[in-house]
Design a protein around this motif. Structure first.
Motif, PDB file in Angstrom:
ATOM      1  N   TYR A   1       1.017  -1.283   0.082  1.00 43.85           N
ATOM      2  CA  TYR A   1      -0.028   0.055   0.088  1.00 43.85           C
ATOM      3  C   TYR A   1       0.930   1.310  -0.067  1.00 43.85           C
ATOM      4  O   TYR A   1       1.741   1.388   0.855  1.00 43.85           O
ATOM      5  CB  TYR A   1      -0.942   0.006   1.253  1.00 43.85           C
ATOM      6  CG  TYR A   1      -2.055   1.087   1.215  1.00 43.85           C
ATOM      7  CD1 TYR A   1      -3.265   0.845   0.892  1.00 43.85           C
ATOM      8  CD2 TYR A   1      -1.655   2.264   1.817  1.00 43.85           C
ATOM      9  CE1 TYR A   1      -4.337   1.951   0.985  1.00 43.85           C
ATOM     10  CE2 TYR A   1      -2.622   3.382   1.734  1.00 43.85           C
ATOM     11  CZ  TYR A   1      -3.697   3.260   1.327  1.00 43.85           C
ATOM     12  OH  TYR A   1      -4.438   4.015   1.236  1.00 43.85           O
TER      13      TYR A   1
ATOM     14  N   ALA B   1     -10.113  -1.156   1.651  1.00 45.45           N
ATOM     15  CA  ALA B   1      -9.713   0.337   1.130  1.00 45.45           C
ATOM     16  C   ALA B   1      -8.436   0.262   0.336  1.00 45.45           C
ATOM     17  O   ALA B   1      -7.291   0.860   0.908  1.00 45.45           O
ATOM     18  CB  ALA B   1      -9.775   1.195   1.924  1.00 45.45           C
TER      19      ALA B   1
ATOM     20  N   ALA C   1      -3.297  -5.731   6.792  1.00 46.59           N
ATOM     21  CA  ALA C   1      -3.675  -6.197   5.538  1.00 46.59           C
ATOM     22  C   ALA C   1      -5.234  -6.126   5.439  1.00 46.59           C
ATOM     23  O   ALA C   1      -5.878  -5.739   4.392  1.00 46.59           O
ATOM     24  CB  ALA C   1      -3.360  -7.738   5.296  1.00 46.59           C
ATOM     25  N   GLU C   2      -6.027  -6.332   6.252  1.00 47.82           N
ATOM     26  CA  GLU C   2      -7.554  -6.281   6.132  1.00 47.82           C
ATOM     27  C   GLU C   2      -7.996  -4.869   5.964  1.00 47.82           C
ATOM     28  O   GLU C   2      -8.867  -4.483   5.130  1.00 47.82           O
ATOM     29  CB  GLU C   2      -8.245  -7.016   7.393  1.00 47.82           C
ATOM     30  CG  GLU C   2      -9.944  -6.957   7.422  1.00 47.82           C
ATOM     31  CD  GLU C   2     -10.502  -7.574   5.854  1.00 47.82           C
ATOM     32  OE1 GLU C   2      -9.622  -8.288   5.007  1.00 47.82           O
ATOM     33  OE2 GLU C   2     -11.791  -7.537   5.639  1.00 47.82           O
TER      34      GLU C   2
ATOM     35  N   LEU D   1       6.695  -4.264   8.574  1.00 46.44           N
ATOM     36  CA  LEU D   1       5.204  -4.654   8.138  1.00 46.44           C
ATOM     37  C   LEU D   1       4.313  -3.018   7.623  1.00 46.44           C
ATOM     38  O   LEU D   1       3.554  -3.108   6.776  1.00 46.44           O
ATOM     39  CB  LEU D   1       4.418  -5.500   8.771  1.00 46.44           C
ATOM     40  CG  LEU D   1       3.662  -5.155  10.118  1.00 46.44           C
ATOM     41  CD1 LEU D   1       2.410  -4.770   9.940  1.00 46.44           C
ATOM     42  CD2 LEU D   1       3.810  -6.760  11.018  1.00 46.44           C
TER      43      LEU D   1
ATOM     44  N   ALA E   1      -0.010  -7.885  11.332  1.00 44.73           N
ATOM     45  CA  ALA E   1      -0.097  -7.632  10.046  1.00 44.73           C
ATOM     46  C   ALA E   1      -1.411  -8.385   9.488  1.00 44.73           C
ATOM     47  O   ALA E   1      -1.840  -7.801   8.348  1.00 44.73           O
ATOM     48  CB  ALA E   1       0.975  -8.828   9.499  1.00 44.73           C
ATOM     49  N   VAL E   2      -2.039  -9.004   9.980  1.00 42.81           N
ATOM     50  CA  VAL E   2      -3.401  -9.545   9.807  1.00 42.81           C
ATOM     51  C   VAL E   2      -4.485  -8.613   9.459  1.00 42.81           C
ATOM     52  O   VAL E   2      -5.261  -8.288   8.592  1.00 42.81           O
ATOM     53  CB  VAL E   2      -3.869 -11.019  10.557  1.00 42.81           C
ATOM     54  CG1 VAL E   2      -5.183 -11.142  10.025  1.00 42.81           C
ATOM     55  CG2 VAL E   2      -2.739 -11.924  10.181  1.00 42.81           C
TER      56      VAL E   2
ATOM     57  N   GLU F   1      11.141  -2.502   0.100  1.00 44.54           N
ATOM     58  CA  GLU F   1      10.747  -3.166   1.290  1.00 44.54           C
ATOM     59  C   GLU F   1       9.966  -4.604   0.995  1.00 44.54           C
ATOM     60  O   GLU F   1       9.824  -5.013  -0.115  1.00 44.54           O
ATOM     61  CB  GLU F   1       9.472  -2.496   2.030  1.00 44.54           C
ATOM     62  CG  GLU F   1       8.020  -2.604   1.813  1.00 44.54           C
ATOM     63  CD  GLU F   1       7.620  -1.450   0.718  1.00 44.54           C
ATOM     64  OE1 GLU F   1       6.422  -1.491   0.644  1.00 44.54           O
ATOM     65  OE2 GLU F   1       8.500  -0.945   0.077  1.00 44.54           O
TER      66      GLU F   1
ATOM     67  N   ARG G   1      -6.392  -2.726   4.381  1.00 47.11           N
ATOM     68  CA  ARG G   1      -5.874  -2.111   3.183  1.00 47.11           C
ATOM     69  C   ARG G   1      -6.516  -2.957   2.160  1.00 47.11           C
ATOM     70  O   ARG G   1      -6.636  -2.249   1.129  1.00 47.11           O
ATOM     71  CB  ARG G   1      -4.165  -2.382   2.956  1.00 47.11           C
ATOM     72  CG  ARG G   1      -3.399  -1.220   4.157  1.00 47.11           C
ATOM     73  CD  ARG G   1      -4.057  -0.082   3.920  1.00 47.11           C
ATOM     74  NE  ARG G   1      -2.764   0.716   4.643  1.00 47.11           N
ATOM     75  CZ  ARG G   1      -3.168   2.096   4.855  1.00 47.11           C
ATOM     76  NH1 ARG G   1      -4.342   2.565   4.592  1.00 47.11           N
ATOM     77  NH2 ARG G   1      -1.968   2.900   5.262  1.00 47.11           N
ATOM     78  N   ARG G   2      -7.137  -4.310   2.423  1.00 43.66           N
ATOM     79  CA  ARG G   2      -7.942  -4.937   1.393  1.00 43.66           C
ATOM     80  C   ARG G   2      -9.255  -4.212   1.152  1.00 43.66           C
ATOM     81  O   ARG G   2      -9.539  -3.967   0.163  1.00 43.66           O
ATOM     82  CB  ARG G   2      -8.007  -6.079   1.767  1.00 43.66           C
ATOM     83  CG  ARG G   2      -8.873  -7.048   0.822  1.00 43.66           C
ATOM     84  CD  ARG G   2      -9.347  -8.542   1.309  1.00 43.66           C
ATOM     85  NE  ARG G   2     -10.469  -8.152   2.430  1.00 43.66           N
ATOM     86  CZ  ARG G   2     -11.628  -8.048   1.994  1.00 43.66           C
ATOM     87  NH1 ARG G   2     -12.116  -8.105   0.762  1.00 43.66           N
ATOM     88  NH2 ARG G   2     -12.513  -7.855   3.240  1.00 43.66           N
TER      89      ARG G   2
ATOM     90  N   TRP H   1       5.594  -1.935   4.707  1.00 42.80           N
ATOM     91  CA  TRP H   1       4.885  -2.405   3.724  1.00 42.80           C
ATOM     92  C   TRP H   1       3.325  -1.980   3.321  1.00 42.80           C
ATOM     93  O   TRP H   1       2.998  -1.929   2.175  1.00 42.80           O
ATOM     94  CB  TRP H   1       4.702  -4.040   3.861  1.00 42.80           C
ATOM     95  CG  TRP H   1       4.132  -4.820   2.589  1.00 42.80           C
ATOM     96  CD1 TRP H   1       2.812  -5.302   2.565  1.00 42.80           C
ATOM     97  CD2 TRP H   1       4.778  -5.240   1.691  1.00 42.80           C
ATOM     98  NE1 TRP H   1       2.623  -5.868   1.676  1.00 42.80           N
ATOM     99  CE2 TRP H   1       3.880  -6.003   0.832  1.00 42.80           C
ATOM    100  CE3 TRP H   1       5.854  -5.202   1.010  1.00 42.80           C
ATOM    101  CZ2 TRP H   1       4.021  -6.813  -0.264  1.00 42.80           C
ATOM    102  CZ3 TRP H   1       6.540  -5.835  -0.186  1.00 42.80           C
ATOM    103  CH2 TRP H   1       5.360  -6.567  -0.805  1.00 42.80           C
ATOM    104  N   PHE H   2       2.634  -1.999   4.434  1.00 42.24           N
ATOM    105  CA  PHE H   2       1.141  -1.557   4.384  1.00 42.24           C
ATOM    106  C   PHE H   2       0.996   0.026   4.367  1.00 42.24           C
ATOM    107  O   PHE H   2      -0.098   0.630   4.480  1.00 42.24           O
ATOM    108  CB  PHE H   2       0.483  -2.275   5.414  1.00 42.24           C
ATOM    109  CG  PHE H   2       0.173  -3.650   5.164  1.00 42.24           C
ATOM    110  CD1 PHE H   2      -0.493  -4.198   4.103  1.00 42.24           C
ATOM    111  CD2 PHE H   2       0.738  -4.410   6.291  1.00 42.24           C
ATOM    112  CE1 PHE H   2      -0.804  -5.496   4.080  1.00 42.24           C
ATOM    113  CE2 PHE H   2       0.886  -5.768   6.021  1.00 42.24           C
ATOM    114  CZ  PHE H   2      -0.033  -6.408   4.814  1.00 42.24           C
ATOM    115  N   GLY H   3       1.920   0.739   4.179  1.00 40.07           N
ATOM    116  CA  GLY H   3       2.125   2.237   3.896  1.00 40.07           C
ATOM    117  C   GLY H   3       1.648   3.118   5.293  1.00 40.07           C
ATOM    118  O   GLY H   3       0.749   3.979   5.287  1.00 40.07           O
TER     119      GLY H   3
END
Lengths: 257, 257
Positions: free
Chosen positions: A227, B254, B248-249, B126, B244-245, A235, B251-252, B129-131
Motif C-alpha cells: 500500500y 480500502a 492487511a484487512e 510491515l 499484519a493480519v 521493502e 488495506r484490502r 509494507w502497508f503504507g
C-alpha cells in the motif's frame, strides 16, 4: 529429588540437533508450552518448582516418566532461557506417517528452507490459529525441535503435524488438479483470486525466497499487495508475516461457519 | 584507516539504550539496512570492507561524517551480529515532531508496551509494507534503536516515523469521531466490519495484551477469526502476526487503486 549433574547435562545436550535426533527427544520450557504439550506427547522428564506443582494439580502426570520438584536455582541451571520459567520438560519427538493425500482435502503449508527457528515456530503457531494441521518442511528447513523454534510455537506443535520431506518430490506426486500456491512479486493480486479450501501454500527462504526447482512446480502464483498498491519500494515482508497474511485471506474467503 | 579500539568501544556502547540516548545515535549493520538508511538519516561513521565500497559505488557518501575501509576481521570485532556483514554504520537518531492530527487523516498504529525488540522491528517493517507512516509507542515499548529491533525493521525505519508518547493522553486528545481500534477475544469479527482509512490501531503487550486504561479508550473492538471460527482453543497469535493480519484487512477493504 534434585536435578543431578547428569540430568542437567542431558537437558543441555538437547540444544543440539544431532543429540535430539539420537535421543528422539526435545526440550520445552514454561507454563504455557509444557501445559499444552502434556497429554499430547509422551513426557520423559518434568522438573518444576513446588509452586508450579501446586498451581497445576489438575494436570494428569501419571504418564510422565520422571517428575522432579526443584528449586529455582536448580531450574535456572538446567534452563536454556534467559529468564527461566517455573517448569521444564523433556518430551518424545512425535512420529507421524507422511500422507500427502491430506493436501487433496485440506489446506497445508510447505516451507522451502526456512532458516530462522523463531520464524519456523511462529509459522507453526499461526498454522494452529488458522486450522492448518499439516506442514511439510524441506530437509534444509530449521528443526522444529530446536528450543527457540519450540518456544515460538507457543504450544501450536500439539495440533500441527510437521513432516520433513523433499518438496519437489512431494509436489510432483500430487494430482495435477491440486492447487500449489506461492507468493511472488509478479504473481496475481491474491484479493482478486478465488482461493481454495485445499492444496499447498509454499513459503520460501528468508533471503532467497522459493527455490527455482520448487518455484517451477507452483501452479497458482500469488502476490500480497502492498500500500499504496504497486509502488516500487525496497521493502518486503518477513516470511512468517507473509504466511499469516496469506493464510488469513484463504480463511476469510472460505470461512468454516 | 583502521577501526581504533576507541571506535570499537563506541560502537559497542550503542548496544545500551542509555548510551544511544546520550549520543542520539544508533548502529545499523548489513548491506540492505545500511543502504536503505543512507540518504534518510545522517551517517556519522561508516565502516565497510573494500568489497562493499566497490559494490556500492553509486551510493552518495559525501555527507557521511567518517568512512573507513576495514578488513573482515576488524569488522567482526566491531559487529554485534553473530554473522557480521560487510558494512556497519552509526546514524543520528531522527527527530520528528509528534503531530496527532495525522491520525485524523491516515491510518496509524499504536503499540502498548511491546516488549520484544524483534517484534517491534518486524511491526515497523510491515507498517512500511502497508503504507503506515506513523507509529505511536508507549514509553515502556522496546526501543526501536535497539540493534535487534533495527535489524528486524529491514530498513522500514527509513519510511515510518516512530513517536514515543503516553497512549492514554494521545487517545483522549483525539476528536471523538476518530476510530480507535483494538483486537480482543470478545471483539467483532473484523471481516464483518467496515474498516476506515484513518484512525489508530492499538496493539498490546505480548503477555498481557492492551492495558486496561488504554483498552477503556478503544471505540472499535475487533476480533481476528481463527479457523474453524469460534472453536475454543488455547492458541493465540504473536503480536506482529496479529498486527499484519489486521493491517492487511484494512488495506484490502480500502485499497489505494
Amino acid at each position: 529429588m534434585a536435578l543431578s549433574k547428569n540430568k542437567i547435562k542431558y537437558i543441555h545436550s538437547l540444544e543440539l540437533k544431532k543429540n535430539r535426533k539420537t535421543e528422539k527427544a526435545f526440550l520445552a520450557e514454561g507454563h504455557k508450552l509444557v501445559g499444552d504439550l502434556l497429554g499430547h506427547f509422551h513426557c520423559r522428564l518434568l522438573a518444576a518448582t513446588d509452586k508450579w506443582f501446586i498451581n497445576n494439580k489438575e494436570l494428569q502426570l501419571n504418564d510422565v516418566g520422571e517428575t522432579l520438584i526443584v528449586n529455582e536455582e536448580e531450574l535456572s541451571r538446567a534452563s536454556l532461557l534467559k529468564t527461566p520459567q517455573q517448569v521444564l520438560a523433556v518430551f518424545d519427538q512425535p512420529e507421524y506417517p507422511t500422507d500427502p493425500s491430506v493436501i487433496g482435502h485440506s489446506l497445508c503449508l510447505a516451507l522451502d528452507d526456512i532458516q530462522d527457528p523463531g520464524n519456523l515456530g511462529t509459522i507453526i503457531r499461526l498454522a494452529d490459529w488458522f486450522g492448518i494441521e499439516d506442514v511439510f518442511c524441506s530437509p534444509q528447513t530449521a528443526d522444529i525441535y530446536n528450543p527457540k523454534a519450540m518456544q515460538a510455537t507457543m504450544g501450536g506443535i500439539a495440533h500441527v503435524r510437521i513432516h520433513y520431506t523433499p518438496l519437489p518430490d512431494l509436489i510432483r506426486n500430487l494430482e495435477t488438479d491440486i492447487p500449489v500456491y506461492g507468493t511472488f512479486l509478479d504473481g496475481e493480486n491474491m484479493y482478486g483470486e478465488k482461493l481454495s479450501k485445499n492444496g499447498l501454500i509454499v513459503m520460501g527462504n528468508e533471503g532467497n525466497g522459493i527455490s527455482p526447482e520448487v518455484g517451477s512446480l507452483i501452479n497458482r502464483r500469488l502476490y500480497i499487495p502492498n500500500y499504496p498498491t504497486g509502488r516500487e519500494t525496497s521493502e518486503s515482508l518477513n516470511v512468517a508475516i507473509a504466511t499469516a497474511v496469506v493464510c488469513a485471506e484463504f480463511r476469510r474467503q472460505a470461512p468454516s461457519l
